[in-house]
Design a protein around this motif. Structure first.
Motif, PDB file in Angstrom:
ATOM      1  N   GLN A   1      -6.631   4.996   3.097  1.00  0.00           N
ATOM      2  CA  GLN A   1      -7.582   4.358   4.012  1.00  0.00           C
ATOM      3  C   GLN A   1      -6.958   3.127   4.678  1.00  0.00           C
ATOM      4  O   GLN A   1      -7.059   2.935   5.887  1.00  0.00           O
ATOM      5  CB  GLN A   1      -8.844   3.974   3.243  1.00  0.00           C
ATOM      6  CG  GLN A   1      -9.904   3.332   4.092  1.00  0.00           C
ATOM      7  CD  GLN A   1     -11.108   2.928   3.251  1.00  0.00           C
ATOM      8  OE1 GLN A   1     -10.984   2.589   2.079  1.00  0.00           O
ATOM      9  NE2 GLN A   1     -12.271   2.963   3.859  1.00  0.00           N
ATOM     10  N   ARG A   2      -6.295   2.301   3.894  1.00  0.00           N
ATOM     11  CA  ARG A   2      -5.701   1.077   4.443  1.00  0.00           C
ATOM     12  C   ARG A   2      -4.508   1.376   5.354  1.00  0.00           C
ATOM     13  O   ARG A   2      -4.334   0.717   6.380  1.00  0.00           O
ATOM     14  CB  ARG A   2      -5.324   0.128   3.319  1.00  0.00           C
ATOM     15  CG  ARG A   2      -6.558  -0.435   2.632  1.00  0.00           C
ATOM     16  CD  ARG A   2      -6.198  -1.324   1.489  1.00  0.00           C
ATOM     17  NE  ARG A   2      -7.347  -1.805   0.787  1.00  0.00           N
ATOM     18  CZ  ARG A   2      -7.941  -2.974   1.020  1.00  0.00           C
ATOM     19  NH1 ARG A   2      -7.499  -3.765   1.973  1.00  0.00           N
ATOM     20  NH2 ARG A   2      -8.974  -3.348   0.311  1.00  0.00           N
TER      21      ARG A   2
ATOM     22  N   ALA B   1      -5.896   2.674   8.599  1.00  0.00           N
ATOM     23  CA  ALA B   1      -6.446   1.571   9.401  1.00  0.00           C
ATOM     24  C   ALA B   1      -5.329   0.792  10.077  1.00  0.00           C
ATOM     25  O   ALA B   1      -5.446   0.414  11.254  1.00  0.00           O
ATOM     26  CB  ALA B   1      -7.290   0.642   8.519  1.00  0.00           C
ATOM     27  N   ALA B   2      -4.251   0.564   9.362  1.00  0.00           N
ATOM     28  CA  ALA B   2      -3.111  -0.149   9.955  1.00  0.00           C
ATOM     29  C   ALA B   2      -2.514   0.666  11.097  1.00  0.00           C
ATOM     30  O   ALA B   2      -2.173   0.115  12.149  1.00  0.00           O
ATOM     31  CB  ALA B   2      -2.061  -0.427   8.882  1.00  0.00           C
TER      32      ALA B   2
ATOM     33  N   ASP C   1      -7.701   4.623  -1.554  1.00  0.00           N
ATOM     34  CA  ASP C   1      -7.677   3.270  -0.995  1.00  0.00           C
ATOM     35  C   ASP C   1      -6.420   3.050  -0.157  1.00  0.00           C
ATOM     36  O   ASP C   1      -6.494   2.536   0.961  1.00  0.00           O
ATOM     37  CB  ASP C   1      -7.752   2.242  -2.124  1.00  0.00           C
ATOM     38  CG  ASP C   1      -7.642   0.822  -1.622  1.00  0.00           C
ATOM     39  OD1 ASP C   1      -8.500   0.400  -0.818  1.00  0.00           O
ATOM     40  OD2 ASP C   1      -6.683   0.124  -2.031  1.00  0.00           O
TER      41      ASP C   1
ATOM     42  N   TYR D   1       0.825  -1.216   0.000  1.00  0.00           N
ATOM     43  CA  TYR D   1       0.000   0.000   0.000  1.00  0.00           C
ATOM     44  C   TYR D   1       0.855   1.261   0.000  1.00  0.00           C
ATOM     45  O   TYR D   1       0.430   2.293  -0.515  1.00  0.00           O
ATOM     46  CB  TYR D   1      -1.003  -0.018   1.150  1.00  0.00           C
ATOM     47  CG  TYR D   1      -2.063  -1.057   0.915  1.00  0.00           C
ATOM     48  CD1 TYR D   1      -3.012  -0.877  -0.086  1.00  0.00           C
ATOM     49  CD2 TYR D   1      -2.079  -2.241   1.638  1.00  0.00           C
ATOM     50  CE1 TYR D   1      -3.968  -1.846  -0.351  1.00  0.00           C
ATOM     51  CE2 TYR D   1      -3.038  -3.213   1.382  1.00  0.00           C
ATOM     52  CZ  TYR D   1      -3.970  -3.006   0.389  1.00  0.00           C
ATOM     53  OH  TYR D   1      -4.906  -3.974   0.119  1.00  0.00           O
TER      54      TYR D   1
END
Length: 114
Positions: free
Chosen positions: A97-98, A101-102, A94, A37
């Motif tokens: 966002q990822r 979250a991590a 995306d 990512y």
């Protein structure tokens, strides 16, 4: 002309940096590598930066390289080039966002086991 120099410089960066980095990103996703990512974010941001420069250069040139007929302008120039803006923008969102979250998972307070 200066615009030709700009195009050559931008396409050189695309060929030698963004191309190989895109391939590495693809491999990272195939292997579920932890950096996938981060790479997605970098490639998407680089693509968007190139798009902004492309459109800004054309706008500063008075749209002199663009055919004013509606089908060409909206179908080709805006429509087809717009894909190169929308897809990286979606992939950038995306990746952000990822990664967020991590980071939230890492920042979550840990409870001690008794």
């Amino acid at each position: 002309s200066r615009s030709d120099d700009f195009t050559v410089a931008m396409e050189t960066v695309t060929a030698w940096a963004w191309g190989p980095l895109s391939f590495l990103t693809f491999l990272a996703f195939l292997r579920r590598h932890p950096t996938r990512y981060i790479l997605q974010l970098l490639v998407s941001l680089g693509q968007l930066y190139g798009d902004v420069l492309y459109f800004a250069t054309e706008a500063r040139a008075g749209w002199s390289h663009s055919d004013p007929r509606p089908l060409y302008l909206w179908g080709y120039f805006v429509g087809l080039n717009g894909v190169w803006v929308l897809v990286p923008a979606a992939l950038l969102a995306d990746a952000c966002q990822r990664l967020a979250a991590a980071q939230r998972a890492i920042d979550r307070p840990r409870h001690k086991a008794h």
